[in-house]
Design an enzyme around this catalytic site. Sequence first.
Site, PDB file in Angstrom:
ATOM      1  N   LYS A 192       9.446  -4.539  -4.409  1.00  0.00           N
ATOM      2  CA  LYS A 192       9.882  -5.932  -4.374  1.00  0.00           C
ATOM      3  C   LYS A 192      11.335  -6.094  -4.821  1.00  0.00           C
ATOM      4  O   LYS A 192      11.992  -7.066  -4.477  1.00  0.00           O
ATOM      5  CB  LYS A 192       8.946  -6.802  -5.209  1.00  0.00           C
ATOM      6  CG  LYS A 192       7.556  -6.890  -4.580  1.00  0.00           C
ATOM      7  CD  LYS A 192       6.640  -7.866  -5.286  1.00  0.00           C
ATOM      8  CE  LYS A 192       5.353  -8.077  -4.511  1.00  0.00           C
ATOM      9  NZ  LYS A 192       4.443  -6.904  -4.540  1.00  0.00           N
TER      10      LYS A 192
HETATM   11  C1  PLP Z   1       3.473  -6.644  -3.579  1.00  0.00           C
HETATM   12  C2  PLP Z   1       2.980  -5.253  -3.493  1.00  0.00           C
HETATM   13  C3  PLP Z   1       2.276  -4.773  -2.361  1.00  0.00           C
HETATM   14  C4  PLP Z   1       1.902  -5.673  -1.188  1.00  0.00           C
HETATM   15  O1  PLP Z   1       3.007  -6.106  -0.452  1.00  0.00           O
HETATM   16  P1  PLP Z   1       2.848  -7.279   0.635  1.00  0.00           P
HETATM   17  O2  PLP Z   1       4.216  -7.522   1.131  1.00  0.00           O
HETATM   18  O3  PLP Z   1       2.256  -8.447  -0.104  1.00  0.00           O
HETATM   19  O4  PLP Z   1       1.930  -6.772   1.680  1.00  0.00           O
HETATM   20  C5  PLP Z   1       1.907  -3.434  -2.326  1.00  0.00           C
HETATM   21  N1  PLP Z   1       2.170  -2.607  -3.357  1.00  0.00           N
HETATM   22  C6  PLP Z   1       2.829  -3.010  -4.460  1.00  0.00           C
HETATM   23  C7  PLP Z   1       3.078  -2.048  -5.571  1.00  0.00           C
HETATM   24  C8  PLP Z   1       3.266  -4.349  -4.569  1.00  0.00           C
HETATM   25  O5  PLP Z   1       3.913  -4.749  -5.673  1.00  0.00           O
END
Ligand code: PLP
Length: 466
Positions: free
Chosen positions: A112
């Site tokens: 993220k």
């Molecule tokens: C947010 C997150 C996901 C999922 O991502 P999306 O874009 O919501 O599909 C997967 N793995 C981790 C570690 C995350 O923080």
Amino acid sequence: MKYISTRGQAPALDFEDVLLTGLAPDGGLYVPEKLPSFSLTEIRSWRDLPYDELAYRVLKPFVAGFIEDDEFRTMLHDTYAAFGHKAVAPVRQLDHNEYVLELFHGPTLAFKDFALQLLGRLLDHALEKRGEKAVIMGATSGDTGSAAIEGCRRCANIDIFILHPHQRVSEVQRRQMTTVLSDNIHNIAVEGNFDDCQRMVKESFRDQSFLRGERRLVAVNSINWARIMAQIVYYFYCALNLGGPERRMAFSVPTGNFGDIFAGYLALKMGLPISQLIVATNRNDVLHRILSQNQYEARPLSHTLSPSMDIVVSSNFERLLFDLYDRDGESIAQLMDNMNQGAVTLDEARMAEARKVFDSCSVDDETTCNTIRTVFEESGYLLDPHTAIGVHAARQVRRHPDQPMITLGTAHPVKFAEAVEKAGMTYPQLPHHLQDLMTREERCTVLPDDRIKVQSFMADQIFGPG
Ligand SMILES: *Cc1c(COP(=O)(O)O)cnc(C)c1O
């Protein structure tokens, strides 16, 4: 570039407004009116570019008219220079033709950061231009909150309030939020669960009068277009590093809200030869049920060892549906309406179209732990539980063993000690820049599960008491 709503009833906006808006007024999500696309020759010419320069080429069309070229270039450079690995998104090999794209070298050790580090800077630029200030309010069960806080800690025009459920996030995750001591960062531990936090955020967006008409609330969850946009870049980066665009390749993506994998779909639409996209989910398998059985229905939440993928509905799936339904906003509005009343069956022909590139797989906790163990035995490489789900799914439903298969490594295993220990592995060390995390000073306010109290706390912090 103009952006339109997936439900067809909201006016088209330019990038700056989309950045500051979140949901469209008709309840839809914004998507580009026309996606840019690149020729193979152009993509090939980017082969030797470092990450930030590549990001500049890929993202420039999306922000045209919003920011000067040079300024955008510098912004991207600063964003990714702060990552803990020179390659920004390095590729690790697990086996012949099998790889992990490590997306956890940002400040909070999860993918993220790629989007939120940039989003903070974009927001600050937009607010500076307008002479406005904004308030970010978000609820988190861990990853999003810390990434948003790190992304906005230096933003002069933004106050950020992150609500987390008191005593229900891991210590590493809490400390990643509460040890950021900038004056504009406010952590609130709510005496309730994650849903209580989320409800308060939703209600506050609906009625923003506690901000006295002087500030606007901005959403940083994955419905924000700029987040999706930033994630397109690493698909290009990875493909170019593994011999693309001459070679076709496949990606397996640990998925919750369908944001990260939707970025992969966009990369494909923009010209990158991708042969398969795998939706890898945990027991919260709404997306797997849609793709495999054509059944679109919310089920109660299960708590799993991969908490960042614990979701009931995947909001970004609406963006894919919009394309599958020939960008007909009226059909999407109708579908979403029906969805709110219960289960929906999607048009079989349109789902067949989606299955040309998407496959899916749902993975339970036990298999997740087994995968962590197996991969460690095979190559000495420690996966986090989310990435492990991606690797298992890739091995299950891969179509082309003769092509590279890349699983997106969405988090560093140190963030998810419970799963790592359940798999029988030793708890990994915190990376260098977080060595002192467990002894840093924390700042956080505990508040009751009461919207009025939370809002008046926020107003006091923004405007001063009284
Ligand atoms: C947010 C997150 C996901 C999922 O991502 P999306 O874009 O919501 O599909 C997967 N793995 C981790 C570690 C995350 O923080």
